[in-house]
Write an enzyme that holds these catalytic residues in place. Structure first.
Site, short mmCIF file in Angstrom:
data_model
loop_
_atom_site.label_atom_id
_atom_site.label_comp_id
_atom_site.label_asym_id
_atom_site.label_seq_id
_atom_site.Cartn_x
_atom_site.Cartn_y
_atom_site.Cartn_z
N LYS A 292 0.86 -1.19 0.00
CA LYS A 292 0.00 0.00 0.00
C LYS A 292 0.89 1.24 0.00
O LYS A 292 1.77 1.38 0.85
CB LYS A 292 -0.91 0.01 1.22
CG LYS A 292 -1.84 1.21 1.30
CD LYS A 292 -2.71 1.17 2.54
CE LYS A 292 -3.73 0.06 2.44
NZ LYS A 292 -4.67 0.07 3.60
N TYR A 356 -17.63 5.78 5.96
CA TYR A 356 -17.82 5.03 7.19
C TYR A 356 -17.24 5.81 8.36
O TYR A 356 -16.45 6.74 8.18
CB TYR A 356 -17.17 3.64 7.12
CG TYR A 356 -15.74 3.63 6.66
CD1 TYR A 356 -14.68 3.81 7.53
CD2 TYR A 356 -15.43 3.43 5.31
CE1 TYR A 356 -13.36 3.79 7.10
CE2 TYR A 356 -14.13 3.42 4.86
CZ TYR A 356 -13.10 3.59 5.75
OH TYR A 356 -11.80 3.58 5.31
N LYS A 455 -14.40 -3.63 0.62
CA LYS A 455 -15.47 -2.64 0.58
C LYS A 455 -15.78 -2.23 -0.86
O LYS A 455 -16.94 -2.14 -1.26
CB LYS A 455 -15.08 -1.40 1.40
CG LYS A 455 -14.87 -1.66 2.89
CD LYS A 455 -14.59 -0.36 3.62
CE LYS A 455 -14.34 -0.57 5.10
NZ LYS A 455 -13.03 -1.22 5.34
#
Length: 734
Positions: A292, A356, A455
């Protein structure tokens, strides 16, 4: 179970009068329709009663929240007093404050369940109204529910403050050990998917899960310079993809080098900084690991970067002019150039927004364990695919969409509200083995494991289902109820006197149990010493933690008399007995057991004597020592368990017999031979099951300490079945 019965079972007795009068409203619906058809006056009176119930519940929640805030403020002021006045900073005072915070935490958990249960009750009663009357109160009652929203009651702020104060009590007002570890949200990192697990949590259990984790890990706050607010937990991400959804397909198929690119920010739209992140699975430049990467842009720079007017070189030159370190500039250049190339080659554009509220738990000094809980998860379309325009040409995100969950102003075709919270657990190998409380939580009824949940994949598969042929595997999990009944005492409960219980124990008892287990673990290094302890209580606890014995150790007649006797703290040396030095009577006391062991100078064998309990077992760790056997009452469920095992074997016999009879009655010669074999096997199994049932019943009645499992039965059964199938195959093949 009907909802009315469920409501009565889950009511918290001290707050009983503050719950919605569900049975009264339901009775009102029934009785009025029994007398006459539903009229406008009936509808008006019913709506008034419903509004009155909503106001009663909402006012109670608001008042309780104010009470919780006041108690937290009181604890905060008291703790500050302890810190400023060392004379008040005693262990007893810190323990009292910790107990007070635990009480507040339990009230927050009870209040969250109260709110959720009442919100569900309003939905149920409105649904019954619409079904029985044929009217549509659900749409008309939305304005009242929005003015007093029970589904938006937030308890995260209270949990964050309780966590901070609980941490101060744990360290007696001193700061935690410092750490150079930074927030993983803002640093480049290589992610190990093997040590990352994901779970769903039903809304009924979210606050309880957070509370359990908070008792072991503090809430991680990124910006400690300002007082924590509800908006600090909001996270928004805009994912990029193209009209062919090539990134979605690569991620779903887990292709080598598959990537996801998103624009992420915390808080409201006015947040100045946006993080551009790329996650690459099985990256070649990272030795096949998933990596990442991220770099920062200002809000004004994002659209220019996406359109290509702001190049990587220009971005790096701006960083150099601001005096940024050369190493960080080069790292940004590598990440930015790769993302820029992907945007140009794959024609990527904003596609889906994910919103979220995140609560993170982690100790600042330990990067080996991090737990993220994302609730109020919402997916929103950001694309301009086809003829629909959702974003202006000069915008990279929809400006009318903020952080005001549940985004009721959006069209239902453009939004998906996920029904569960998502728990993400990141652990190192060492932490995963040592964190027993985390293993208990993840194995409990409170969470539902969903491996490799994504997600973006979930949101895109729903919002763009007309364009996407492939769906994630977990879509079928959405059709089941992930809630499970409470099987153990794990979690937060109340005693009959409404005192807080953690895993079925008072907090002090839990601490004492943990201390006792630490002592037992240390004593395990010296097994002989651990079972020859002078403290009767310690001996009892050691007995409870003894390992399972592979054979019966009950003493029977004819064995060496040394096998009888109490557990004694002083070893009698073998050479002393052999030398005949024990010519006098020796009295041994252990607990409530007293035994006189007579010895003789010419006879080294002790005479057989009994204590009060009358029976002892050999100590497998010391041949010359024994353990007293406590007489315990055999519960009826033990017999029923033996009976259920017997019935399970008979059920298999019945199934096998049914197959055999069909083969005998409707088959040829080969089938009849196989049927005969199956009948023989079924008869053998039935007789064997009866024998095992009677044997175990005999052992249970006589409290025989032995093996109750079956070593040979299942193995022999498998051999017989496989043999019968081989014979059948051979005959049929021939």
């Amino acid at each position: 179970m009907k909802f009315g019965e469920q409501l009565q079972q889950e009511i918290f007795p001290p707050w009983r009068l503050s719950y919605i009068s569900y049975d009264v409203l339901k009775h009102e619906l029934k009785t009025r329709q029994q007398d006459h058809a539903w009229t406008a006056d009936d509808e008006s009176e019913f709506v008034k009663k419903l509004e009155n119930e909503l106001e009663k519940v909402y006012d109670f929640v608001t008042a309780k929240l104010g009470e919780v805030e006041a108690r937290i403020s009181y604890c905060e002021r008291t703790i500050q007093t302890f810190i400023s006045n060392p004379t008040w900073s005693s262990d007893q005072n810190w323990s009292i404050m910790d107990d007070a915070l635990t009480e507040v935490l339990f009230d927050v958990n009870d209040l969250a369940k109260f709110t959720r249960l009442n919100y569900t009750a309003f939905q149920k009663i409105i649904k019954k109204h619409d079904k029985w009357t044929g009217l549509s109160l659900k749409q008309d009652f939305i304005p009242q529910l929005r003015t007093k929203p029970l589904d938006k009651q937030r308890f995260d702020v209270a949990i964050v403050f309780i966590s901070a104060l609980h941490d101060l009590c744990k360290y007696r007002g001193k700061p935690r050990p410092s750490s150079t570890f930074g927030d993983e949200e803002y640093n480049s990192s290589v992610s190990d998917e093997k040590n990352t697990s994901k779970y769903w949590v039903h809304p009924d259990n979210i606050t309880e899960v957070k509370s359990i984790i908070m008792l072991h890990l503090p809430v991680f706050i990124h910006n400690k310079e300002k007082r924590y607010e509800a908006s600090d937990s909001t996270v928004s991400s805009v994912y990029l993809d193209n009209e062919e959804f090539s990134l979605y397909t690569s991620l779903l198929q887990r292709d080598e080098g598959a990537e996801s690119i998103r624009l992420k920010w915390h808080g409201p739209l006015t947040t100045p900084d946006v993080s551009v992140e790329r996650t690459t699975h099985l990256a070649e430049w990272a030795d096949g690991n998933s990596i990442k990467e991220r770099f920062q842009l200002t809000t004004d720079q994002v659209q220019s970067f996406l359109s290509g007017s702001l190049s990587t070189d220009q971005l790096c030159n701006q960083m150099i002019s601001r005096g940024v370190d050369n190493k960080l500039v080069e790292e940004c250049r590598f990440i930015s150039s790769g993302i820029e190339e992907s945007i140009k080659e794959k024609h990527l554009q904003p596609t889906c927004r994910i919103f979220y509220n995140r609560t993170s738990f982690q100790t600042p000094e330990n990067a080996g364990l991090r737990v993220n809980i994302d609730n109020e998860l919402t997916f929103i379309r950001e694309d301009n695919f086809g003829d629909t325009v959702r974003r202006a040409p000069d915008e990279w995100r929809r400006s009318e969409v903020g952080i005001d969950f549940p985004f009721s102003y959006l069209d239902e075709s453009e939004v998906l509200r996920f029904p569960y919270a998502v728990v993400e657990v990141k652990t190192s190998a060492a932490t995963a083995e040592s964190t027993s409380w985390l293993r208990k939580l993840l194995d409990s009824h409170l969470v539902h494991e969903v491996p490799r949940f994504s997600k973006y994949l979930h949101g895109a598969s729903y919002l763009f289902r007309d364009r996407i042929p492939l769906l994630p595997w977990w879509m079928s999990e959405m059709e089941i109820d992930i809630r499970r009944p409470r099987a153990t005492n794990f979690g937060l409960t109340r005693s009959k006197s409404f005192k807080p219980l953690i895993d079925g124990q008072y907090k002090r008892a839990m601490e004492a149990e943990q201390l006792r287990m630490d002592v037992v673990n240390e004593a395990a290094q010296d097994p002989l010493h651990s079972f020859l302890d002078t403290d009767p209580a310690a001996s009892s606890s050691n007995w409870e933690n003894r390992p399972h014995r592979m054979r019966s150790t009950l003493v029977t007649k004819g064995e060496d008399p040394l096998n009888y006797g109490p557990l004694h703290e002083r070893k009698i040396k073998k050479k002393d007995r052999e030398a005949g030095n024990l010519g006098e009577d020796i009295n041994f006391d252990h607990g409530d057991i007293r035994l006189d062991m007579a010895t003789d100078a010419n006879n080294t064998s002790e005479k057989k004597m009994f204590g009060k309990d009358g029976m002892f077992v050999k100590d497998p760790n010391n041949p010359n020592a024994v353990i007293p056997v406590k007489k315990v009452k055999v519960e009826p469920k033990v017999f029923f368990s033996n009976e259920r095992t017997f019935i399970a074997w008979l059920q298999f016999c019945a199934l096998l017999l049914t197959v055999a009879l069909n083969l005998l009655n409707f088959g040829d010669s080969v089938s009849r031979i196989a049927g005969g074999l199956f009948i023989g096997i079924a008869a053998i199994i039935a007789i064997y099951a009866l024998y095992q049932f009677e044997k175990r019943a005999w052992m249970i009645n006589r409290r025989v300490v032995g093996r109750y499992d079956d070593l040979w039965g299942p193995a022999v059964l498998c051999v017989l079945l496989v043999g019968a199938l081989i014979v059948n195959f051979y005959l049929r093949f021939r």
